[in-house]
Design an enzyme around this catalytic site. Structure first.
Site, PDB file in Angstrom:
ATOM      1  N   SER A 147      -7.427   4.554  -0.417  1.00  0.00           N
ATOM      2  CA  SER A 147      -7.236   3.105  -0.537  1.00  0.00           C
ATOM      3  C   SER A 147      -8.548   2.370  -0.795  1.00  0.00           C
ATOM      4  CB  SER A 147      -6.587   2.543   0.731  1.00  0.00           C
ATOM      5  OG  SER A 147      -5.257   2.975   0.822  1.00  0.00           O
ATOM      6  N   ASP A 197       0.834  -1.203   0.000  1.00  0.00           N
ATOM      7  CA  ASP A 197       0.000   0.000   0.000  1.00  0.00           C
ATOM      8  C   ASP A 197       0.872   1.257   0.000  1.00  0.00           C
ATOM      9  OD1 ASP A 197      -1.961   2.074   0.751  1.00  0.00           O
ATOM     10  OD2 ASP A 197      -3.260   0.363   1.151  1.00  0.00           O
ATOM     11  N   GLU A 202      -1.428  -7.788   1.889  1.00  0.00           N
ATOM     12  CA  GLU A 202      -1.147  -6.353   1.857  1.00  0.00           C
ATOM     13  C   GLU A 202       0.005  -5.978   2.786  1.00  0.00           C
ATOM     14  OE1 GLU A 202      -3.715  -3.639   3.902  1.00  0.00           O
ATOM     15  OE2 GLU A 202      -3.258  -1.988   2.556  1.00  0.00           O
TER      16      GLU A 202
END
Ligand code: ZN
Length: 455
Positions: free
Chosen positions: A100, A60, A277
């Site tokens: 996000s 991310d 992630e």
């Protein structure tokens, strides 16, 4: 814990002390997007063989500047360097600078939505995710993150809500739908967080009763049997610890969680879809914390190595890696100099948040604290900057001084709209080459797996 509000959404950060979203550095940065196409995406990278398993890995906030600074930090080419295949546009339906939730929705459903929304259209209609399509095709599914497991990026793959802040609603949608859930956010599964007529439910206990093996720390995770097909691992009440500070906890690494997920999911003969992630590369970007960014990039690379080792042996597994957007507008070099020294960040052993919490009330120990945790000798001027910083931006000021010494620039404490690199390995990996839109990702994954995917 504090909350940082931005773009109408809520980003929950686990904070040690005194982080604020105050942008002090406004230097314009143009991230270098020049790259050379790697001819060697790694055999069987160019085959069109059917893909049984997909490991979709999302660092991310990771853009080309993170990739280059991490290469300098590491001192050699990174694992991802050998896997570069393309670039990805990141904008959402309503903003050139995505959050996000919208970025993940595009990457999970193939549909653009507004910032803050989780796998629903701007009008609020539910859209199918690639994980749900894989599940309908009989595959096992998993989500792994170092944020809460109900945070925007994991949430978009298996839940549908108007607002990313609805983490307890997201928790209710994840349990029983997903075979393997590993990350933070235990509080969202306990009765105190569930409102209304759900208030008496304890999702953790229900999960145990429904056949999940439950782990609440690193030892319990590592003790799980390969035969445990359903695993719920929640290792912190909120987000997990930054990699820099993880040694003070009993939390597993991202690589250990990835390895456990692969062991559990691979028992399904029909294959699996796993999303992993590296959540806190983004949080480090928001904090302008260059050392945190590098250490969490390193932890993410170790998780990629686990995925690659599995894929190389299995030969029917596609590994795709792409950040959802840039965070922080990082630069390689900066401050008017032709210098880049991310390698000095090896001497930094704590986050800016942690160091700020170590300062005494009159901050007279500032030089000693910074020396202890960064090995930097502050000038009198730098020490004064930290002493005079408001309580809520002390950590940011420390991070800015460390970044200046490493010649890592930042242009914002929010996200930016630059394109991000796409990396891939395995059958069909070459179909991710060129400049793709974020909505192309799940469509190409579905084609590679040869499964029905509606949107
Ligand atoms: Zn993100």
């Amino acid at each position: 814990m504090k909350e940082l509000y931005y773009l109408g959404g809520v980003l929950k950060l686990k904070l040690f002390k005194g982080f604020a979203a105050t942008a002090l550095c406004t230097a314009m940065i143009v991230s270098g997007v020049a790259y050379s196409q790697q001819a060697d995406a790694g055999p069987p990278g160019h085959s069109k063989a059917k893909v049984e398993n997909v490991i979709f890995m999302i660092p991310d906030g990771y853009s080309t500047s993170f990739a280059t600074n991490y290469r300098i930090f590491k001192g050699e080419d990174t694992v991802l360097d050998s896997m570069l295949v393309g670039m990805m546009k990141t904008n959402s339906a309503d903003n050139w600078v995505t959050d996000s939730a919208a970025a993940g929705t595009a990457m999970a459903t193939g549909v653009k939505t507004n910032n803050g929304m989780i796998s629903v259209t701007p009008d609020g209609e539910t859209v199918e995710t690639i994980l749900e399509a894989a599940s309908d095709a009989g595959k096992s599914t998993g989500l792994v993150a170092t944020s809460t497991i109900t945070h925007a990026t994991p949430a978009v793959f298996a839940s549908h809500v108007q607002s990313r802040g609805s983490e307890t609603d997201i928790a209710l949608q994840l349990v029983n739908e997903i075979d393997v859930l590993l990350g933070g956010g235990k509080a969202n599964f306990l009765p105190s967080s569930l409102g209304g007529n759900q208030a008496e439910r304890n999702l953790l206990e229900e999960s145990l009763a429904d056949g999940y093996a439950v782990a609440e720390n690193r030892n319990e995770l590592l003790a799980l049997s390969k035969k445990d097909k359903k695993v719920l691992g929640l290792f912190a009440d909120d987000g997990m610890a930054p990699e820099l500070d993880r040694d003070q906890t009993n939390e597993p690494s991202l690589a250990e969680m990835t390895d456990t997920a692969l062991q559990s999911l691979s028992s399904n003969k029909k294959g699996f879809f796993l999303m992993v992630e590296g959540s806190q590369i983004d949080w480090a970007g928001h904090a302008n914390d260059a050392a945190w960014a590098m250490k969490d990039s390193e932890a993410f690379e170790e998780a990629v190595e686990e995925a690659l080792a599995f894929a190389k042996k299995d030969k029917k597994t596609l590994v795709i890696v792409a950040g959802d957007h840039d965070t922080g507008g990082m630069s390689v070099g900066g401050y008017g100099e032709y210098l880049a020294k991310a390698d000095i960040l090896h001497d930094v052993t704590a986050t800016g948040d942690f160091m700020a919490a170590e300062l005494n009330s009159d901050r007279s120990n500032v030089k000693a604290v910074i020396k202890e945790f960064t090995n930097l000798d502050l000038t009198d001027e730098e020490a004064e900057r930290i002493k005079k910083a408001p309580e809520n931006s002390t950590a940011l000021t420390i991070n800015q001084i460390v970044s200046e010494r490493a010649y890592v620039g930042w242009s914002t404490t929010a996200h930016t709209g630059v394109d991000v690199p796409i990396y891939a390995y395995g059958p069909n990996s070459s179909t991710f080459s060129g400049l793709l839109d974020n909505t192309d990702m799940p469509k190409r994954i579905a084609e590679a797996m040869k499964i029905e995917f509606g949107n």
